[in-house]
Design an enzyme around this catalytic site. Structure first.
Site: not given
Length: 468
Positions: A30-31, A70, A74, A123, A125, A148, A215, A267-268, A288
């Site tokens: 994540d991130d 996010c 996904r 996670k 989301h 998140s 994240h 994810d990004n 992001k």
């Protein structure tokens, strides 16, 4: 011939090892920034397990997340659709009353029909109400958080911008804890992933590991605290790398390594406003929340010893939406009946093809705003507003800095192969390329719309919604 579980009356028989389709492990951070892996150029974070995975597998250098945020990201990787096609935008939170629709097919649902065991640890989301939870969308079991990890009362902007409730920790559909300290979460996710592998070693499985880290807020166990030259952020990445190593070790110990495809990506891009608690997308531009390369171009490594020769670097563009149809091809699973956007990239991974399977990739953000298009080596951006930390004071130690908003007034074109940092706008030099991309963009606008131009698409589908 590859087959799944077969049945005779009410009894199911397990296939032989030779007949089994491959196991799939998808590890999704994540991130995490493009540069935040050793083989992708990190100067100060050690990732020996990911580096070894790249040596044993494929390093994809032009892989894109489905969107730069996010929930949308996904939605794209799990359904093979552009997120705006299925009505998932931005990052869903505790106040949202919608989520992924029951009419959409996830990778888990697709593989479950083939007799796969399916588990998610991390996670979700894609909606926190019961009908949207992973156990209602193809997963046999889940341990993790519904959105998140910063959506909790300890957010640095709680009370001024946000008013988040407690952060729940789920076991399947039951809340088993309220999180205060997240320092053991990566370890718990890893231990449960390893246990899932052991329990399902005699049948094909799909293991989805969407880590809540890196994240913000950043948390790391004592095993890696203070171990990195990159501070707390680097410690977190080192623990994720350890987690990858534990999962691959479990596959080896259970005789499953050759027959398992392991995919690692994010994810990004990095949340740059958090300064020293953010990752790095260098040498890419921005991070992001933008359609610039740093927002969606992600580190991606794929290992599948039985079918893919290791040590190769692939620079052909592909996107997260292509994963579902790729897995459908290698497992001989049926594709969803509804329209999807992805196409199988198996022939690229196997080395049989060296050009993209898609004519172009489309970069949407916010609620259906078409920001840009990747076309061959070119990336065209349409006028839009985006955020930047350039010239701004960065955040520090868990508190964010303030973005500056920039209005792009004219179309901008970049050669993202030879100008990876997107520094030289060549739109005026290549009007024919701009014209070609505009044709493709207009076709997509007719299908999925573009709220920047107030164009409604003809193929958009509604998300799942709560109805009282």
């Amino acid at each position: 011939m590859v087959i799944g579980l077969t049945s005779c009356g009410d009894k199911k028989t397990q296939p032989t090892v030779a007949e089994r389709p491959p196991n799939i492990v998808l590890i999704f951070t994540d991130d995490q920034g493009y540069q935040d892996v050793g083989v992708f150029g990190s100067p100060d974070i050690k990732t020996p397990n990911l580096d070894q995975m790249a040596t044993d597998g494929l390093q994809l250098t032009h892989y894109y997340a489905a969107q730069a945020v996010c929930s949308a990201s996904r939605a794209g990787i799990l359904t093979g659709c552009y997120p705006n096609r299925i009505g998932i935008h931005n990052a869903l939170g505790p106040d949202n009353t919608h989520g992924i629709s029951a009419s959409e097919t996830t990778i888990a649902e697709m593989l479950k029909k083939k007799g796969y065991a399916t588990g998610i640890y991390g996670k979700w989301h894609l909606g926190h109400h019961k009908e949207f939870l992973p156990t209602r969308h193809g997963f046999d079991e889940w341990f993790g958080i519904p959105y998140s990890n910063d959506m909790w009362p300890f957010h640095p902007q709680q009370g001024t911008i946000f008013n988040f409730p407690d952060l729940p920790l789920y076991e399947n559909e039951t809340v088993i804890d309220t999180l205060i300290d997240q320092s053991q979460l990566t370890t718990q996710i890893t231990e449960r992933s390893v246990d899932f592998i052991k329990r399902n070693k005699d049948r094909p499985f799909f293991l989805y590991v969407p880590h809540p880290q890196p994240h913000v807020p950043l948390f790391v166990s004592d095993k890696f605290k203070g171990k990195s030259e990159r501070g707390l952020y680097g410690d977190v990445i080192m623990e994720i790398d350890w987690s990858v190593g534990q999962i691959i070790k479990a596959l080896k110990e259970n005789g499953l390594e050759d027959d398992t495809m392991v995919i690692f990506t994010s994810d990004n891009g990095p949340w740059l406003s958090y300064g020293n608690h953010a990752g790095s997308a260098l040498p890419l531009r921005e991070g992001k929340g933008t359609a610039w390369e740093g927002g969606q171009r992600e580190p991606c490594i794929i290992k599948y010893p039985k079918k893919l020769k290791g040590g190769k670097v692939i620079d052909v563009p592909m996107m997260a939406i292509d994963l579902l149809p790729t897995l459908a091809e290698i497992t001989e699973a049926e594709l969803p009946e509804t329209i999807i956007d992805g196409k199988s990239v198996w022939n690229i991974l196997s080395g049989e093809r060296t050009v993209p399977v898609q004519d172009a990739y489309f970069f949407y953000y916010r609620v259906n705003e078409l920001f840009g298009v990747r076309y061959g080596k070119w990336k065209l951006y349409f006028p839009h507003r985006y955020r930047t930390m350039e010239g701004q004071e960065p955040g520090k130690d868990g508190k964010p800095g303030e973005y500056r908003m920039v209005d792009m007034e004219e179309m901008e074109l970049y050669d993202v192969v030879n100008d990876v940092g997107e520094t030289h706008n060549v739109a005026e030099e290549y009007p024919e390329i701009v014209a070609e991309i505009k044709v493709l963009a207009n076709r997509m606008r007719q299908r999925l719309g573009d709220s920047l131009l107030e164009v409604e698409g003809s193929e958009n589908r509604e998300p799942g919604r709560l109805y009282e």
